[in-house]
Scaffold this motif. Structure first.
Motif, PDB file in Angstrom:
ATOM      1  N   VAL A 122       0.658  -2.112  -0.069  1.00 47.87           N
ATOM      2  CA  VAL A 122       0.053  -0.052   0.030  1.00 47.87           C
ATOM      3  C   VAL A 122       0.818   1.481   0.013  1.00 47.87           C
ATOM      4  O   VAL A 122       0.468   2.185  -0.514  1.00 47.87           O
ATOM      5  CB  VAL A 122      -0.740   0.230   1.302  1.00 47.87           C
ATOM      6  CG1 VAL A 122      -1.843   1.467   1.383  1.00 47.87           C
ATOM      7  CG2 VAL A 122      -2.103  -0.701   1.193  1.00 47.87           C
ATOM      8  N   SER A 123       2.404   1.126   0.786  1.00 45.74           N
ATOM      9  CA  SER A 123       2.602   2.178   0.684  1.00 45.74           C
ATOM     10  C   SER A 123       3.710   2.549  -0.595  1.00 45.74           C
ATOM     11  O   SER A 123       3.952   3.775  -1.542  1.00 45.74           O
ATOM     12  CB  SER A 123       4.371   2.233   1.930  1.00 45.74           C
ATOM     13  OG  SER A 123       5.152   2.932   1.599  1.00 45.74           O
ATOM     14  N   ARG A 130       0.778   4.470  -3.102  1.00 42.75           N
ATOM     15  CA  ARG A 130       0.754   5.712  -2.546  1.00 42.75           C
ATOM     16  C   ARG A 130       1.941   6.359  -3.320  1.00 42.75           C
ATOM     17  O   ARG A 130       1.789   7.658  -3.881  1.00 42.75           O
ATOM     18  CB  ARG A 130       1.031   5.689  -0.898  1.00 42.75           C
ATOM     19  CG  ARG A 130      -0.631   5.180  -0.038  1.00 42.75           C
ATOM     20  CD  ARG A 130      -0.918   5.651   0.928  1.00 42.75           C
ATOM     21  NE  ARG A 130      -1.688   5.971   1.889  1.00 42.75           N
ATOM     22  CZ  ARG A 130      -1.552   4.697   2.919  1.00 42.75           C
ATOM     23  NH1 ARG A 130      -0.921   4.358   3.712  1.00 42.75           N
ATOM     24  NH2 ARG A 130      -3.431   4.536   3.169  1.00 42.75           N
ATOM     25  N   ARG A 131       3.097   6.279  -2.724  1.00 38.20           N
ATOM     26  CA  ARG A 131       4.204   6.595  -3.720  1.00 38.20           C
ATOM     27  C   ARG A 131       3.900   6.797  -4.924  1.00 38.20           C
ATOM     28  O   ARG A 131       3.866   7.440  -5.400  1.00 38.20           O
ATOM     29  CB  ARG A 131       5.626   6.137  -3.514  1.00 38.20           C
ATOM     30  CG  ARG A 131       6.462   5.771  -2.249  1.00 38.20           C
ATOM     31  CD  ARG A 131       7.868   5.802  -2.638  1.00 38.20           C
ATOM     32  NE  ARG A 131       7.728   4.155  -2.751  1.00 38.20           N
ATOM     33  CZ  ARG A 131       7.531   3.421  -1.551  1.00 38.20           C
ATOM     34  NH1 ARG A 131       7.701   3.657  -0.332  1.00 38.20           N
ATOM     35  NH2 ARG A 131       7.523   2.182  -2.000  1.00 38.20           N
ATOM     36  N   ASP A 151       0.320   9.801  -3.599  1.00 45.52           N
ATOM     37  CA  ASP A 151      -0.829  10.606  -3.054  1.00 45.52           C
ATOM     38  C   ASP A 151      -0.637  10.897  -1.722  1.00 45.52           C
ATOM     39  O   ASP A 151       0.657  11.802  -1.164  1.00 45.52           O
ATOM     40  CB  ASP A 151      -1.313   8.616  -2.251  1.00 45.52           C
ATOM     41  CG  ASP A 151      -2.599   8.999  -0.868  1.00 45.52           C
ATOM     42  OD1 ASP A 151      -3.182   9.579  -1.094  1.00 45.52           O
ATOM     43  OD2 ASP A 151      -2.563   7.812  -0.644  1.00 45.52           O
ATOM     44  N   ARG A 179      -5.585  12.817  -2.867  1.00 43.46           N
ATOM     45  CA  ARG A 179      -5.933  11.276  -1.530  1.00 43.46           C
ATOM     46  C   ARG A 179      -7.035  10.959  -2.756  1.00 43.46           C
ATOM     47  O   ARG A 179      -7.709  10.672  -3.380  1.00 43.46           O
ATOM     48  CB  ARG A 179      -6.510  12.315  -0.292  1.00 43.46           C
ATOM     49  CG  ARG A 179      -6.207  13.263   0.544  1.00 43.46           C
ATOM     50  CD  ARG A 179      -5.078  12.872   1.076  1.00 43.46           C
ATOM     51  NE  ARG A 179      -5.000  11.282   2.395  1.00 43.46           N
ATOM     52  CZ  ARG A 179      -4.293  10.782   2.335  1.00 43.46           C
ATOM     53  NH1 ARG A 179      -2.932  10.700   2.064  1.00 43.46           N
ATOM     54  NH2 ARG A 179      -4.130   9.121   2.803  1.00 43.46           N
ATOM     55  N   TYR A 180      -5.915   9.254  -2.283  1.00 42.02           N
ATOM     56  CA  TYR A 180      -6.101   8.173  -3.430  1.00 42.02           C
ATOM     57  C   TYR A 180      -6.432   7.001  -2.573  1.00 42.02           C
ATOM     58  O   TYR A 180      -7.330   6.601  -2.187  1.00 42.02           O
ATOM     59  CB  TYR A 180      -4.983   7.914  -4.367  1.00 42.02           C
ATOM     60  CG  TYR A 180      -4.930   9.130  -5.270  1.00 42.02           C
ATOM     61  CD1 TYR A 180      -5.591   9.140  -6.046  1.00 42.02           C
ATOM     62  CD2 TYR A 180      -4.117   9.610  -5.296  1.00 42.02           C
ATOM     63  CE1 TYR A 180      -5.405  10.336  -7.117  1.00 42.02           C
ATOM     64  CE2 TYR A 180      -3.652  10.592  -6.300  1.00 42.02           C
ATOM     65  CZ  TYR A 180      -4.385  10.807  -6.846  1.00 42.02           C
ATOM     66  OH  TYR A 180      -3.858  11.885  -8.276  1.00 42.02           O
ATOM     67  N   ILE A 181      -5.816   6.621  -1.343  1.00 42.07           N
ATOM     68  CA  ILE A 181      -6.016   5.441  -0.518  1.00 42.07           C
ATOM     69  C   ILE A 181      -6.202   6.058   1.010  1.00 42.07           C
ATOM     70  O   ILE A 181      -5.166   6.686   1.967  1.00 42.07           O
ATOM     71  CB  ILE A 181      -5.086   4.665  -0.601  1.00 42.07           C
ATOM     72  CG1 ILE A 181      -4.745   4.104  -2.080  1.00 42.07           C
ATOM     73  CG2 ILE A 181      -4.668   3.460   0.339  1.00 42.07           C
ATOM     74  CD1 ILE A 181      -3.413   2.932  -2.182  1.00 42.07           C
ATOM     75  N   THR A 202      -6.720   5.078   5.511  1.00 37.31           N
ATOM     76  CA  THR A 202      -6.010   3.813   6.130  1.00 37.31           C
ATOM     77  C   THR A 202      -7.486   3.965   7.017  1.00 37.31           C
ATOM     78  O   THR A 202      -7.578   5.034   7.768  1.00 37.31           O
ATOM     79  CB  THR A 202      -5.197   3.717   6.787  1.00 37.31           C
ATOM     80  OG1 THR A 202      -3.897   3.973   5.632  1.00 37.31           O
ATOM     81  CG2 THR A 202      -4.712   2.934   8.246  1.00 37.31           C
ATOM     82  N   TYR A 254      -8.221   0.077   3.893  1.00 39.83           N
ATOM     83  CA  TYR A 254      -8.275   0.360   3.398  1.00 39.83           C
ATOM     84  C   TYR A 254      -8.918   0.542   1.904  1.00 39.83           C
ATOM     85  O   TYR A 254     -10.223  -0.032   2.361  1.00 39.83           O
ATOM     86  CB  TYR A 254      -7.152   0.282   2.071  1.00 39.83           C
ATOM     87  CG  TYR A 254      -5.730  -0.289   3.615  1.00 39.83           C
ATOM     88  CD1 TYR A 254      -4.787   0.829   3.613  1.00 39.83           C
ATOM     89  CD2 TYR A 254      -5.949  -1.391   3.187  1.00 39.83           C
ATOM     90  CE1 TYR A 254      -4.240   0.557   4.449  1.00 39.83           C
ATOM     91  CE2 TYR A 254      -4.473  -1.832   4.171  1.00 39.83           C
ATOM     92  CZ  TYR A 254      -3.351  -0.519   4.564  1.00 39.83           C
ATOM     93  OH  TYR A 254      -2.742  -0.827   5.773  1.00 39.83           O
TER      94      TYR A 254
END
Length: 112
Positions: free
Chosen positions: A46-47, A50-51, A55, A61-63, A65, A71
């Motif tokens: 997920v990290s 995001r990169r 994000d 903003r996309y994801i 927590t 998610y």
């Protein structure tokens, strides 16, 4: 953008259920269907997502927590109909020549 297959599977699951919380267990089962993995593996993927998506950059903003649950894909989704027009050729037609045709095919090796 370049994504690994696990990150892509997770992104697909999140986008398919955009606006809903997708549980950690469901995402792990989707990305690692035949393997037992730790929740840390999911966090790493997920990290990476995001990169790749940028994000948090420029207010995007996309994801999100959802602590203790999973998610949520929070960006707006727009579906488009696929274009059925044939793509323009990327290779110019070969010019006429008097060389013999190759008797074997050339294979390009790629590094995995």
């Amino acid at each position: 953008m370049r994504l690994g297959s696990r990150a892509f599977d997770i992104l697909t699951a999140l986008v398919e259920r955009a606006g809903e919380v997708v549980s950690k267990e469901e995402l792990i089962a989707r990305a690692w269907p035949t393997t037992v993995v730790e929740e840390a593996n999911l966090k790493i993927q997920v990290s990476a997502l995001r990169r790749a998506l940028g994000d948090g950059q420029g207010g995007n903003r996309y994801i999100a927590t959802v602590v203790g649950r999973g998610y949520n894909f929070v960006a707006a989704i727009r579906e488009e109909e696929p274009s059925w027009a044939s793509p323009s050729p990327t290779i110019a037609p070969a010019a006429p020549h008097n060389l013999p045709f190759a008797t074997t095919r050339m294979m390009a090796a790629t590094k995995l």
